[in-house]
Design an enzyme around this catalytic site. Structure first.
Site, PDB file in Angstrom:
ATOM      1  N   ASP A   1     -22.101  -4.761   6.133  1.00 47.15           N
ATOM      2  CA  ASP A   1     -21.067  -3.719   6.544  1.00 47.15           C
ATOM      3  C   ASP A   1     -20.328  -3.190   5.338  1.00 47.15           C
ATOM      4  OD1 ASP A   1     -18.538  -5.561   6.066  1.00 47.15           O
ATOM      5  OD2 ASP A   1     -19.563  -6.716   7.564  1.00 47.15           O
ATOM      6  N   HIS A   2     -19.445  -2.347   5.531  1.00 47.59           N
ATOM      7  CA  HIS A   2     -18.644  -1.501   4.439  1.00 47.59           C
ATOM      8  C   HIS A   2     -17.906  -2.515   3.658  1.00 47.59           C
ATOM      9  CE1 HIS A   2     -15.126   0.657   3.120  1.00 47.59           C
ATOM     10  NE2 HIS A   2     -15.925   1.559   2.896  1.00 47.59           N
TER      11      HIS A   2
END
Length: 208
Positions: free
Chosen positions: A63-64
């Site tokens: 994820d980011h």
């Protein structure tokens, strides 16, 4: 097992004729694990790290806010193999608080998390507390001031990959994730790579 690697665009990699290309990268914090934006909002994408060949895809996602080892390939069959439960993935996780044996035992046995609105019990996995903070490159992001309480590091190795699974697991055990770095996929390790670094692999399937 030794693995032949060559930096992207090096003579060694450009001279070799391959039907498919495979890479390992150190995904930096703040990048999306994709090449095409899902919205019009400005986000950093993997294609900004180097010039990848047409058809390259990320194998799974980070994820980011997560960092570390991410594999890329132009071979869909290899992507399917790596994402299977036969290939484990190891993460170094900094958690909020001094994690105790009870919480580690819970993580090892499996904890209940939410996946798409449904309750899910994670599979048993390998978890242990690290004696000291791992030697990882700075990510340019300050987690928080140590005066606000202790933090600790653990290693978690799982064979599944639900959305934001590690973060949900540590939160369920009472120790929210502060930093998350994937350091190994099968036999492929992050090693001494630096954020944003890209290395072309001679093969993936034979070393997993």
């Amino acid at each position: 097992m030794s693995v032949e690697v060559a930096p992207v665009n090096s003579p060694a990699s450009s001279s070799a004729e391959r039907s498919h290309h495979h890479y390992k990268i150190f995904k930096p914090h703040g990048y999306l694990s994709q090449f095409v934006p899902e919205t019009r909002k400005s986000k950093k994408l993997l294609g900004e790290l180097t010039d990848f060949p047409l058809g390259v895809m990320a194998i799974g996602r980070l994820d980011h806010d997560s960092e570390g080892l991410l594999l890329l390939t132009t071979d869909g069959m290899v992507s399917h193999q790596v994402r299977s439960k036969k290939v484990d993935k190891e993460y170094y996780v900094q958690v909020d608080g001094d994690i105790d044996d009870e919480a580690i035992s819970k993580l090892q046995q499996g904890v209940e998390i939410g996946i798409k609105g449904e309750k899910y019990l994670t599979l048993p996995c390998q978890v242990f507390k690290l004696d000291s903070a791992p030697q990882l490159p700075a990510n340019g992001r300050r987690v928080r001031d140590a005066r606000h309480g202790p933090m600790s590091w653990i290693s978690i190795t799982i064979s599944e990959g639900k959305n934001r699974q590690i973060r949900k697991m540590t939160a369920a055990a009472g120790f929210p994730t502060m930093r998350l770095v994937r350091v190994r996929i099968g036999n492929i390790t992050l090693g001494k790579m630096q954020p944003g670094e890209v290395i072309e692999l001679s093969d993936i399937s034979s070393i997993l």
